[in-house]
Design a protein around this motif. Sequence first.
Motif, PDB file in Angstrom:
ATOM      1  N   LYS A  73       0.834  -1.200   0.000  1.00  9.29           N
ATOM      2  CA  LYS A  73       0.000   0.000   0.000  1.00  9.29           C
ATOM      3  C   LYS A  73       0.871   1.253   0.000  1.00  9.29           C
ATOM      4  O   LYS A  73       0.594   2.219  -0.726  1.00  9.29           O
ATOM      5  N   ARG A  74       1.919   1.240   0.810  1.00  7.91           N
ATOM      6  CA  ARG A  74       2.825   2.385   0.881  1.00  7.91           C
ATOM      7  C   ARG A  74       3.481   2.630  -0.477  1.00  7.91           C
ATOM      8  O   ARG A  74       3.518   3.769  -0.971  1.00  7.91           O
ATOM      9  N   SER A  75       4.001   1.585  -1.097  1.00  7.53           N
ATOM     10  CA  SER A  75       4.668   1.736  -2.393  1.00  7.53           C
ATOM     11  C   SER A  75       3.697   2.165  -3.482  1.00  7.53           C
ATOM     12  O   SER A  75       4.049   2.955  -4.365  1.00  7.53           O
ATOM     13  N   LEU A  77       9.666  10.936   0.841  1.00  8.31           N
ATOM     14  CA  LEU A  77       8.243  11.122   0.569  1.00  8.31           C
ATOM     15  C   LEU A  77       7.766  12.485   1.064  1.00  8.31           C
ATOM     16  O   LEU A  77       6.972  13.159   0.398  1.00  8.31           O
ATOM     17  N   VAL A  78       8.257  12.897   2.220  1.00  9.78           N
ATOM     18  CA  VAL A  78       7.883  14.215   2.757  1.00  9.78           C
ATOM     19  C   VAL A  78       8.429  15.322   1.859  1.00  9.78           C
ATOM     20  O   VAL A  78       7.740  16.307   1.567  1.00  9.78           O
ATOM     21  N   ILE A  79       9.668  15.170   1.401  1.00 14.30           N
ATOM     22  CA  ILE A  79      10.257  16.154   0.486  1.00 14.30           C
ATOM     23  C   ILE A  79       9.430  16.238  -0.793  1.00 14.30           C
ATOM     24  O   ILE A  79       9.180  17.321  -1.338  1.00 14.30           O
ATOM     25  N   ASN A  80       8.990  15.077  -1.305  1.00 17.87           N
ATOM     26  CA  ASN A  80       8.132  15.064  -2.498  1.00 17.87           C
ATOM     27  C   ASN A  80       6.845  15.842  -2.246  1.00 17.87           C
ATOM     28  O   ASN A  80       6.363  16.584  -3.104  1.00 17.87           O
ATOM     29  N   SER A  94      -1.063  11.977  -1.447  1.00 17.02           N
ATOM     30  CA  SER A  94      -0.645  10.583  -1.639  1.00 17.02           C
ATOM     31  C   SER A  94       0.719  10.336  -1.011  1.00 17.02           C
ATOM     32  O   SER A  94       0.941   9.315  -0.341  1.00 17.02           O
ATOM     33  N   TYR A  95       1.655  11.265  -1.225  1.00 12.69           N
ATOM     34  CA  TYR A  95       2.987  11.110  -0.639  1.00 12.69           C
ATOM     35  C   TYR A  95       2.927  11.109   0.889  1.00 12.69           C
ATOM     36  O   TYR A  95       3.594  10.303   1.550  1.00 12.69           O
ATOM     37  N   VAL A  96       2.122  12.015   1.454  1.00  7.18           N
ATOM     38  CA  VAL A  96       2.004  12.088   2.907  1.00  7.18           C
ATOM     39  C   VAL A  96       1.359  10.820   3.462  1.00  7.18           C
ATOM     40  O   VAL A  96       1.779  10.299   4.511  1.00  7.18           O
ATOM     41  N   ALA A  97       0.344  10.323   2.765  1.00  2.06           N
ATOM     42  CA  ALA A  97      -0.312   9.085   3.204  1.00  2.06           C
ATOM     43  C   ALA A  97       0.678   7.919   3.191  1.00  2.06           C
ATOM     44  O   ALA A  97       0.694   7.086   4.103  1.00  2.06           O
ATOM     45  N   ALA A  98       1.524   7.873   2.170  1.00  2.00           N
ATOM     46  CA  ALA A  98       2.540   6.823   2.087  1.00  2.00           C
ATOM     47  C   ALA A  98       3.541   6.950   3.230  1.00  2.00           C
ATOM     48  O   ALA A  98       3.932   5.955   3.861  1.00  2.00           O
TER      49      ALA A  98
END
Length: 362
Positions: free
Chosen positions: A59-61, A105-108, A82-86
Amino acid sequence: MNLFKRVSLGALILCFSLPLFATSTAAAIKKSAMESGSVHDGIKYIRTRIEDCATLADKRSLLCFLGSLQEMVGEYKEASASYVAAAGISAGDAANMPKVSNEDLVINAVRCCLNCGDYSTADSYLKSSVSKSSDEKVRAEVALYSVWSSLCRAATYAETGDAVKKLKVYAAEDSMKSVRAAILLTLWYVTNEKSYVESLRKDYPHSPEYAIATGNAQIMSAPFWYFVPRAIYSSPLQVEKPSVTSSAPKSSTQTSQSSQPAQTSKPSQTDSSSTPTVVETAPKAPSGSAPKLSRQQLGLFRSRSNAEALINSAKAKGFNAYYFTETRASGTTYYIVVVDENEDFTMGKKIRAAGFDCYPVE
């Protein structure tokens, strides 16, 4: 007894069939999404399959991949979510999927927030745990993105002074080497000083940053660059006041989804670099008419004077530039400078050859 057997058999089939649908890997869902008719179709497909992932890692990926697709098509708010949820899922990387850390992911997510003008959320993410990362590269990215956020907030070139000073310091620090090429590009982009292009040529001759600075590549899929005031648009001699202005700007309650047509500033029929900018209401296309003419976007500003300066610079080189306005949900009105595409679709090439950045929009 026969009925009991049929019911039991039906329940058994159901028990076996449900797990098969609910245990898909991220790699398998990604493969199916990539076989869709378009990126948008792939996004829609992934959204329907998120909860079918076999593990939290899947799910994360998959959320990370979804974010990359959304960012690709300009759905920056959705991509950030989506990035934050991941990043909020405590799991590793799924099999056969790209490896990405929660900090990345946070940077994205920060990048996507900057692209849609949500600087407050971007800053809140930058002040989270990533600011204390043990990874020097992540800390360097946090520092750079913090300056980018500051530059995006600046309404005029004069307000970029502190950010430019900070970037000059960063350019000399060993801890910022991983993002130094981006720092030099930013310094050139804002100040227009050729020394930074020379530094890129000397130290990063094969980098995308050098290619952008020399006009051999474009800044694509990163609208926040167009929010940044630049020295080349700051000269008062380039700015002309509109001679005619229609009704007052949109209220803060209106958004780009409003049913009202956008205001458009188009040059008059006698195109000249000295022609005053005229603001008018863009007419609605008649029903059954041809599709909207595509355009090349040269800039996006919160300051009308900056937009007008770019228009006059483009007109001086023979381009029929104009702006239209768009008010975001935040209440901020942006002035978007564009040039209509020509019949052979070579306008973008001509604009870049004249020294302007641009990318196609509808």
